[in-house]
Design an enzyme around this catalytic site. Structure first.
Site, PDB file in Angstrom:
ATOM      1  N   ARG A 213       0.859  -1.187   0.000  1.00  0.00           N
ATOM      2  CA  ARG A 213       0.000   0.000   0.000  1.00  0.00           C
ATOM      3  C   ARG A 213       0.895   1.236   0.000  1.00  0.00           C
ATOM      4  NH1 ARG A 213      -3.454  -2.888  -1.422  1.00  0.00           N
ATOM      5  NH2 ARG A 213      -5.534  -3.226  -0.530  1.00  0.00           N
ATOM      6  N   GLU A 242      -3.915   7.312  -5.082  1.00  0.00           N
ATOM      7  CA  GLU A 242      -4.113   6.577  -6.325  1.00  0.00           C
ATOM      8  C   GLU A 242      -5.406   7.052  -6.939  1.00  0.00           C
ATOM      9  OE1 GLU A 242      -3.925   2.355  -5.640  1.00  0.00           O
ATOM     10  OE2 GLU A 242      -1.918   2.479  -4.796  1.00  0.00           O
ATOM     11  N   HIS A 261      -1.195   0.105  -9.764  1.00  0.00           N
ATOM     12  CA  HIS A 261      -1.823  -0.889  -8.877  1.00  0.00           C
ATOM     13  C   HIS A 261      -2.339  -2.108  -9.667  1.00  0.00           C
ATOM     14  CE1 HIS A 261      -3.747  -1.240  -4.645  1.00  0.00           C
ATOM     15  NE2 HIS A 261      -3.528  -2.439  -5.147  1.00  0.00           N
TER      16      HIS A 261
HETATM   17  C1  GLV Z   1      -5.099  -5.286  -3.732  1.00  0.00           C
HETATM   18  O1  GLV Z   1      -4.370  -4.374  -3.543  1.00  0.00           O
HETATM   19  C2  GLV Z   1      -5.643  -6.085  -2.691  1.00  0.00           C
HETATM   20  O2  GLV Z   1      -5.471  -5.764  -1.501  1.00  0.00           O
HETATM   21  O3  GLV Z   1      -6.278  -7.092  -3.016  1.00  0.00           O
END
Ligand code: GLV
Length: 296
Positions: A213, A242, A261
């Site tokens: 994250r 993001e 991401h």
């Molecule tokens: C993606 O970032 C998730 O946490 O599944």
């Protein structure tokens, strides 16, 4: 997955690709018995207060930092996530970033396209050799372990944090690692974990990889560490915020790769995540234990 839910329940799906603006989310959740949400939806006291009939929250993600778990627990609302099915895909992407940064792929690709590819040069675009290099895993959970397995196949020495299972203190790991890869969840303890002080401990040749994250890394400190040469490179799949606006000062830093991401973005994994999210939602609506419940 939505069709499976629709077979049993009245389903309303937010129609736009952008996340619902807050007022729309609050209004949409008002009469909901269950909520299948994405990591872009903040599930907090305000939303729980606005949807008094809510009986289950199913997050189509393994990370649940977008959800106030304590507030859900206080109301007896179970929260589900999608662990396991995205481990290998996310570890693959972490390794893709690691290799891209270690072997300077973006610079090589750019040189081919912009005509700066000159004669073969023994000293051009030299990178880090993975064989024999030290990989520091911050957070040895499922994804951290999957990255460690890949690293071992590449001949890397793997160290990790977490003293309870033979790991190192973070400070020691940062001093020793040639590559630091982040795999811990975002919590109040890990927010800003990779800070100015952390970068000061890292080798000037070190590479930082973050597929966990964005807020775990202090982005201002990262920009400064890259600009000053305190570390050699960074490769991120997650940022704060993001999407990261193209004008964000971080993007002006050298030796930086940023992906939007994509950790779990394979066809197989996203289908499994959708399936698990539907399983959790249906179980919660049926009043049975969620197959993958997160505890507060
Ligand atoms: C993606 O970032 C998730 O946490 O599944």
């Amino acid at each position: 997955a939505i069709a499976r839910v629709r077979a049993e329940h009245d389903v309303r799906v937010w129609p736009a690709p952008d996340p619902p603006p807050r007022p729309d989310l609050l209004a949409g959740a008002r009469e909901a018995d269950g909520l299948l949400c994405l990591l872009t939806d903040r599930i907090d006291t305000e939303l729980l207060d606005a949807s008094p009939g809510l009986r289950v929250v199913s997050n189509m993600a393994v990370g649940v930092d977008n959800i106030d778990l304590a507030a859900c627990a206080a109301r007896g609302i179970p929260v589900g996530n999608t662990p396991g099915v995205l481990t290998e895909a996310t570890a693959d992407l972490a390794f893709a970033l690691l290799l891209a940064a270690a072997r300077r792929l973006p610079e090589g690709i750019a040189a081919v396209r912009d005509g700066t590819w000159g004669p073969w040069d023994p000293a051009w675009l030299l990178g880090l050799e993975l064989n024999g290099a030290v990989l520091g895993i911050v957070g040895k959970g499922r994804i951290g372990q999957a990255v460690a397995r890949r690293a071992q196949a590449f001949g890397m020495e793997v160290i990790h944090t977490g003293r309870s299972d033979g790991g190192l203190p973070l400070t020691e790991l940062l001093r020793r690692a040639d590559v630091v890869s982040i795999h811990c969840p975002l919590t109040e303890q890990t927010r800003g974990l990779i800070s100015t002080e952390a970068f000061a401990l890292m080798k000037p040749s070190a590479i930082l990889v973050n597929t966990a994250r964005g807020p775990i890394v202090d982005q201002d400190a990262l920009g400064e560490a890259l600009r000053s040469g305190q570390i050699a490179a960074a490769a991120l799949d997650v940022t704060d915020p993001e999407p990261l606006p193209p004008s964000d000062p971080l993007l002006g830093a050298p030796n930086l790769i940023v992906l939007p991401h994509l950790g779990s973005a394979t066809r197989a994994t996203r289908a499994k995540m959708a399936g698990l999210a539907a399983d959790n939602l249906l179980a919660g609506l049926a009043g049975t234990p969620l197959p993958h419940a997160v505890s507060a």
